[in-house]
Motif scaffolding. Sequence first.
Motif: not given
Length: 215
Positions: A110-136
């Motif tokens: 995925x593409x990282x986007x420059x942060x509006x408050x600091x364009x020298x930093x890049x952000x990635x929208x939060x991702x869903x770290x999926x946890x297994x059905x039988x282990x959560x």
Amino acid sequence: MRRALLALILLGCGPSTPSTGDAGGDIAPPDAACSPSGATIELGGGTGPTLAGYRPLSNGDTVYLTPGPQGGQHIWIGLRATGIDPSQPLVTLRAYRDDGALIGQIRVRLRFSPLQEDPSRYGLPALTLIIDDDRYCSVLAASVRVTAEVNDGSGRCLNVERTLRVDGIDPAALEIDQRARLACCEQFLRRCYPAGPPADASVAADAGGDAGDDG
């Protein structure tokens, strides 16, 4: 004749080797040639698939298990970085239990986007770290170790990990989803305990049934 010539040209422009379908099949190998090279990465939490709601996470901080709309469950994980090629890095997130068991992962490019408050930093929208059905169930009100690996495809590889506490089901989730996830764990339903409840568990009268399981 023209059609035949065009077909030959198109064939000649195709890939020399077949694609494996793996998002990481064309990245640089994880050796000395791929290193941070001055880039930095930060792991944080989020409240949805946007740049908003991000908060950096330190060891011991709490996160929630969020029920998904299709019956699964995940932890929201966001990233911030500096010094990378943001065009399309490969991102791998993994979650581990205290005993080292892998209980969830996601691998995306995925593409990282420059942060509006600091364009020298890049952000990635939060991702869903999926946890297994039988282990959560094993990490509710317990610790989970989250690791993130980023390869920007330009020789920079970054790694970060945090040991976090899962502070139950997301209270912002629908009540029916909260109840279903808790019932699955408290009543030892088959979706969460396909091999049966733990040996030391106090099994409810309807253990192993399907009541309360939202699929």
